[in-house]
Motif scaffolding. Structure first.
Motif, PDB file in Angstrom:
ATOM      1  N   ARG A 144       0.412  -0.618  -7.432  1.00 25.74           N
ATOM      2  CA  ARG A 144      -0.250  -1.601  -6.588  1.00 25.74           C
ATOM      3  C   ARG A 144      -0.843  -0.928  -5.341  1.00 25.74           C
ATOM      4  N   PHE A 147      -3.974   0.581  -6.252  1.00 23.89           N
ATOM      5  CA  PHE A 147      -5.064  -0.387  -6.383  1.00 23.89           C
ATOM      6  C   PHE A 147      -5.646  -0.739  -5.011  1.00 23.89           C
ATOM      7  N   ARG A 148      -4.755  -0.907  -4.029  1.00 24.31           N
ATOM      8  CA  ARG A 148      -5.267  -1.155  -2.672  1.00 24.31           C
ATOM      9  C   ARG A 148      -6.120   0.022  -2.210  1.00 24.31           C
ATOM     10  N   ASN A 506      -4.093  -6.993   4.706  1.00 23.32           N
ATOM     11  CA  ASN A 506      -3.606  -7.265   3.351  1.00 23.32           C
ATOM     12  C   ASN A 506      -3.419  -8.756   3.147  1.00 23.32           C
ATOM     13  N   PHE A 510      -5.549 -10.980   0.687  1.00 18.20           N
ATOM     14  CA  PHE A 510      -4.800 -11.571  -0.417  1.00 18.20           C
ATOM     15  C   PHE A 510      -4.930 -13.087  -0.412  1.00 18.20           C
ATOM     16  N   TYR A 511      -4.556 -13.675   0.731  1.00 21.93           N
ATOM     17  CA  TYR A 511      -4.586 -15.142   0.747  1.00 21.93           C
ATOM     18  C   TYR A 511      -6.013 -15.648   0.871  1.00 21.93           C
ATOM     19  N   ARG A 514      -7.467 -15.358  -2.442  1.00 26.69           N
ATOM     20  CA  ARG A 514      -6.945 -16.383  -3.345  1.00 26.69           C
ATOM     21  C   ARG A 514      -7.628 -17.724  -3.098  1.00 26.69           C
TER      22      ARG A 514
ATOM     23  N   GLY B 311       2.218  -8.366 -12.167  1.00 27.07           N
ATOM     24  CA  GLY B 311       1.290  -9.485 -12.065  1.00 27.07           C
ATOM     25  C   GLY B 311       0.010  -8.964 -11.464  1.00 27.07           C
ATOM     26  N   PRO B 313      -3.265  -8.890  -9.035  1.00 27.09           N
ATOM     27  CA  PRO B 313      -3.432  -9.308  -7.642  1.00 27.09           C
ATOM     28  C   PRO B 313      -4.232 -10.598  -7.506  1.00 27.09           C
ATOM     29  N   GLU B 316      -2.137 -14.354  -9.102  1.00 28.47           N
ATOM     30  CA  GLU B 316      -0.728 -14.575  -9.403  1.00 28.47           C
ATOM     31  C   GLU B 316       0.141 -13.615  -8.594  1.00 28.47           C
ATOM     32  N   GLY B 317       1.402 -13.918  -8.573  1.00 28.45           N
ATOM     33  CA  GLY B 317       2.351 -12.997  -7.950  1.00 28.45           C
ATOM     34  C   GLY B 317       2.332 -13.068  -6.445  1.00 28.45           C
ATOM     35  N   PRO B 318       3.359 -12.501  -5.812  1.00 25.09           N
ATOM     36  CA  PRO B 318       3.422 -12.503  -4.354  1.00 25.09           C
ATOM     37  C   PRO B 318       2.542 -11.399  -3.772  1.00 25.09           C
ATOM     38  N   LEU B 319       2.371 -11.418  -2.480  1.00 19.55           N
ATOM     39  CA  LEU B 319       1.625 -10.373  -1.788  1.00 19.55           C
ATOM     40  C   LEU B 319       2.252  -9.021  -2.082  1.00 19.55           C
ATOM     41  N   GLY B 321       2.785  -7.637  -4.854  1.00 14.83           N
ATOM     42  CA  GLY B 321       3.422  -7.505  -6.155  1.00 14.83           C
ATOM     43  C   GLY B 321       4.928  -7.495  -6.064  1.00 14.83           C
TER      44      GLY B 321
END
Lengths: 603, 432
Positions: A144, A147-148, A506, A510-511, A514, B311, B313, B316-319, B321
């Motif tokens: 992860r 990926f960031r 982040n 992320f949010y 989303r 999961g 990014p 789904e899933g939490p911040l 992962g």
């Protein structure tokens, strides 16, 4: 001659491909041979543009260009690549990891040997991909983080690409020598920010401490060298005349990185912040490297001093930073622990590691007699000569922070406390890597002239390494830091995790992402539902015209409603025929309305 | 008409619904509009011969000429999946995979793009497109489409659906290039470059997207896996396939060595030269979005496993992962054994999300399909198939590898690979 034709990058990339399939031992041997060969080639290859091709039918690209700058980068990249492969071999890195690492080295070499912007961005983006693969290879939490890293470097690379495209649209050529640097204005700003991601501008740096502590210890050694230093090289190509803002950004990086590092407990995270700090010195040197920056001497020697210092610092930094990551890697390799909170007293058990760490720490902190002192002194000297006091203070303050955090790292890892149980020192292969690099750190520190011969702008500046004030400065900083550490020792231990800017962005990404994704998909789903419903209604109206009219007519006034003949179908459906009648008044109204509408349309 | 049976081939309710939608959009929407537009052009210009209409259109009423352009562009835009006329395309991915390849990568969508190219380059000609101000509008629609479609693709969990939205997005690269031909012709620079970039993206996208669709096909045939959330660790089972996938996915993001970089480069250069740098920004942003929606598939395939997965990014899933979370909680053991998400639960959530943007397809069927769908690795994780083709038939692997190699050849030697040379002929004809 073969030196003119075969770009060093191909050598390493072929070795990378072979290392993936050959037996483990042979693959690593080939990796050492290829990277070592690159260092030799860099030494021997004559200057000039060697491999000129026409890319995509119309762009005059130079795939293999040798000048003082690319030679220096190739030399040190090749050497440290070889050392890092030896270290990988000794640290049980598997074949695939070393293959990824070699491809990363190869693409970085491609970038620094590029003679034009198109080739540079070509390899620049590939370098982002190969380094991401190297991080991903470790699996787990590194995936992860990788990926960031990939997304951030995708953004940075895209900005640089946009800058280059704009530059090309203005200049009409992609070659470096067609125009000094990137065209000023928007392209230059985009290039600065895009490259700024790679070199870790304050605010754009959080990928460094996020990514580099996570993969395999040998992968970290590769990572700490190539991306940021290629970034410094790119920054110089984009701003050969320097820029004051970039110089100050370098100063800010030096201070921010060093003091944030001081708050870290994870050893590789601490070192990652120091990459930012040290790269800050280089960026400051690049920023100062123009006649127009600050006070200029008539001969322009201060500008030359700054640029040469920046590249000298690139060279030295690669040596001692790789050494630091290797020593810390040995600690992790032997103890399995990443955090200073869980370590201590290793000096007795690991003398080779401790001594080489000490050399690296004194080098990075710029203590007289070690290589960091030479090149850092050149940059600080250039800032002083150009009468940029604020920058000078920033760079010196960064030096204090560096001393402090390496005293912290060394003290808590090697000196303080006792390590329960047995722990062995670096194994033979690791020791070879550690000692050879540590030897060079001392060699270039004691005989700086060896270094000067490698640097660009030879003879265009004057710099004496060992003068009274310089030495006093180096020793003085160390003393200040020692005193400060004695005072701050307690608070600096067990600091806990200190959030950085990525804590904010982040969450934002992320949010925010989303919300954006869900919002857009739901909106389009709604539009689609509406369209489908509309079509269904049309179908239905086509199939049941009378029923449709009947239903619609319920909204009309009584006088306009249609009537129908009495024969209702037995099944309760619509009558087969409707009679639409209206009185004279209503008819005239309708007629006038239609005519008015037509009049408007005709007009 | 000929492709309708292909879309409805499965004869399920979902396939029939998609087929009806496909027919409604392309036949009634596209066909009728194109015919109307052609008639209007004939009325205005007195001819329908390519290359001869522009003079007549230039002297016609500009409003009517604009209307003719709009009708034609909308008509072809249905097939080129310009938003908001794209909705048939993601639904048509119920078709068997080879057909999807044909529909989404090569034939149908490219015919729409080709139509727009004819309209811009030969019916109206770039000069007139620029003077009427319609090129910039077309480019704006394309820019909107390529951004919005990428955002939607981020959420699609069914692989083919994500590919379909990626197609919507990538087609707009081509349309963007064609739309910019107008402003470029007026500005006097960059016409050559934008046309080249736009047209080169036709073969570039075809090679890359065909690779991706074929990969989706072989994954489906060999493992019955259709959902990205079930593909973690699949690189072990299908290494060659996923390598080809990774190459094509990198190309989609405009990474060098692959065809996508070349066309993106030309488009970027052209849009800046034409003084429309804002479209360059959109293209660059789209590249980053491509990384965001394709690369998680790649890292999931190769660097995660069935059991240890994070999961994907954003949706789904939490911040950060699950794995990242446990790693920060327990620093000394980076590979935590805790924090493993229940894969079944994950997949279920995604299907819910999926059904939202698939509402029009028969809902009941969608649920039914999931009951008898046996994707994923099974409880024991993926078998290791090795790198020598043990993962499937060479009749499938061969084409995949050949096309992926083609996309690399096109990325390094676009000129020598004939396409760019042909396109130069087109561009020369246009500027002449």
């Amino acid at each position: 001659m073969v030196l003119d034709v075969v770009p060093p990058a191909t050598l390493v990339l072929v070795a990378a491909a072979l290392a993936a399939v050959l037996p483990w031992r042979l693959g690593h041997a080939l990796g050492v041979a290829a990277t070592g060969g690159v260092a030799a080639m860099a030494w021997l290859a004559p200057a000039g543009a060697h491999l000129q091709v026409t890319l995509f039918g119309e762009f005059e690209a130079i795939l293999y260009n040798v000048d003082d700058f690319s030679r220096l980068m190739g030399l040190i990249f090749g050497f440290i690549g070889a050392v890092a492969v030896v270290y990988s071999y000794a640290s049980d890195a598997d074949s695939h990891q070393t293959a990824f690492a070699l491809s990363y080295v190869g693409t970085s070499l491609g970038a620094v040997y590029a003679g034009d912007w198109l080739t540079l961005i070509f390899f620049w983006e590939l370098m982002a991909v190969t380094s991401t693969l190297l991080v991903w290879h470790y699996g787990g939490a590194a995936v992860r983080a990788g990926f960031r890293y990939a997304v951030l470097h995708g953004i940075g690379g895209s900005l640089l690409l946009a800058a280059i495209v704009w530059h090309y649209a203005e200049v009409g050529e992609v070659a470096f020598d067609a125009y000094p640097g990137i065209v000023a204005g928007v392209p230059a700003a985009m290039a600065a920010v895009g490259i700024g991601v790679n070199v870790g501008f304050v605010g754009l740096h959080a990928w460094l401490p996020d990514t580099y502590p996570r993969p395999h210890i040998a992968a970290s050694v590769f990572l700490c060298v190539f991306t940021t230093k290629t970034g410094v090289y790119g920054m110089f190509r984009a701003f050969p005349e320097g820029h004051l803002w970039i110089a100050y950004m370098g100063g800010a990086m030096a201070v921010f990185g060093a003091f944030t590092a001081l708050l870290q407990s994870d050893m590789r995270r601490l070192l990652s912040y120091h990459i930012q700090s040290q790269v800050g010195y280089m960026v400051a040197g690049v920023g100062l490297g123009g006649l127009a920056i600050g006070h200029a001497s008539e001969t322009g020697e201060y500008a030359a001093l700054a640029t040469a210092g920046a590249f000298g610092h690139v060279f030295n930094h690669i040596l001692y930073k790789a050494l630091l990551f290797m020593t810390v890697g040995v600690i992790i390799y032997r103890t399995g622990r990443e955090s200073l909170d869980n370590l201590g007293g290793l000096g007795k058990h690991m003398p080779i590691t401790a001594i080489t760490f000490g050399i690296a720490a004194l080098s990075i902190a710029g203590f007289p007699g070690f290589n960091g002192f030479v090149s850092k002194g050149m940059i600080i000297g250039a800032a002083e000569k150009k009468h940029l006091e604020a920058l000078w203070y920033l760079l010196v303050l960064g030096g204090v922070g560096t001393f402090l955090s390496f005293i912290k790292l060394g003290y808590f890892a090697f000196l303080e406390g006792n390590y329960g149980g047995m722990v062995r020192d670096a194994n033979r292969g690791q020791s070879v890597a550690l000692v050879s690099v540590a030897g060079l750190c001392v060699l270039f520190g004691v005989w700086p002239n060896l270094l000067f011969e490698l640097l660009p702008f030879q003879g265009e500046y004057h710099y004496t390494t060992f003068t009274g004030p310089h030495i006093a400065e180096g020793v003085g900083l160390a003393l200040i830091a020692l005193v400060a550490f004695a005072v701050l020792k307690g608070p600096l231990h067990h600091v806990g995790r200190v959030p950085d800017v990525d804590y904010l962005y982040n969450r934002g990404f992320f949010y925010g992402g989303r919300v954006l994704v869900v919002g857009v998909t739901e909106l389009f789903a709604a539009v689609d539902r509406f369209a489908v419903r509309l079509v269904r209604v049309c179908y239905w109206v086509g199939a049941n015209p009378t029923l449709a009219v009947l239903r619609a007519s319920r909204h009309l006034p009584q006088s306009l409603r249609p009537t129908w003949s009495g024969e209702h179908p037995a099944d309760g459906g619509a009558p087969s025929r409707l009679y639409i009648r209206a009185g004279i008044g209503t008819s005239i109204l309708l007629l006038t309305a239609v005519l008015t509408l037509m009049l408007f349309l005709a007009l | 008409m000929a492709t309708y049976p292909l879309v409805a081939h499965d004869e399920t309710d979902e396939a029939r619904a998609a087929g009806r939608k496909y027919l409604a959009y392309t036949f009634f929407g596209g066909g009728v509009l194109v015919l109307a537009g052609t008639a209007l052009v004939f009325v205005l210009a007195g001819t329908t011969t390519f290359g001869e209409t522009a003079a007549g259109l230039a002297s016609a009423d500009p409003t009517l000429a604009r209307a003719a352009f709009a009708i034609l562009a909308a008509g072809f835009g249905v097939k080129a999946a310009l938003m908001p006329l794209h909705s048939w395309l993601p639904d048509a991915m119920v078709a068997p995979t080879p057909v999807s390849g044909l529909l989404h990568a090569v034939a149908v969508v490219k015919s729409g793009v080709f139509g727009i190219a004819r309209v811009v380059l030969e019916v109206f000609e770039p000069e007139l497109v620029g003077e009427l101000g319609v090129g910039i509008v077309l480019a704006a629609v394309a820019a909107f489409t390529l951004t919005a479609a990428s955002i939607i693709a981020l959420r699609a969990d069914r692989l083919k659906r994500r590919l379909a939205y990626s197609t919507v997005s990538q087609l707009s690269y081509i349309v963007l290039g064609l739309g910019l031909a107008g402003p470029a012709a007026v500005a006097g620079v960059g016409l050559d470059t934008v046309v080249r970039g736009g047209l080169l993206h036709i073969p570039a996208h075809a090679f890359m997207k065909l690779t991706l669709f074929f990969c989706a096909g072989i994954i489906h045939v060999e493992t019955h896996t259709d959902y990205i959330s079930e593909m973690n660790g699949i690189g072990k089972r299908m290494p060659l396939t996923m390598t080809a996938f990774a190459v094509a996915a990198a190309g989609m993001a405009g990474i060098p060595l692959v065809a996508g970089f070349v066309s993106k480069w030309f488009l970027l250069v052209g849009s800046v030269e034409a003084g429309q740098a804002v479209f360059a920004v959109v293209l660059v942003l789209s590249g980053v979005l491509n990384i965001a929606y394709f690369w998680p598939i790649v890292y999931g395939a190769f660097f995660e496993s069935h059991a240890a997965t994070d999961g994907k990014p954003l949706v789904e899933g939490p911040l950060g992962g699950y794995l990242g979370r446990s790693a920060t909680a327990d620093d000394s053991e980076a590979i935590a054994d805790g924090g493993e998400p229940a894969p079944g639960e994950n997949a279920r959530d995604n299907e819910d999300a999926e059904s939202h943007d698939n509402e029009d397809a028969d809902h009941t069927h969608h649920d039914h399909e999931h009951d008898d769908h046996h994707g994923g690795s099974g409880p024991g994780g993926w078998d290791r198939a090795g790198w020598t083709g043990g993962e499937g038939s060479w009749l499938m692997l061969g084409p995949i590898l050949a096309i992926a190699a083609g996309s690399i050849v096109l990325g390094i030697l676009p000129y020598e690979a004939a396409f760019l040379e042909l396109i130069e002929l087109v561009a020369e004809g246009v500027s002449a």
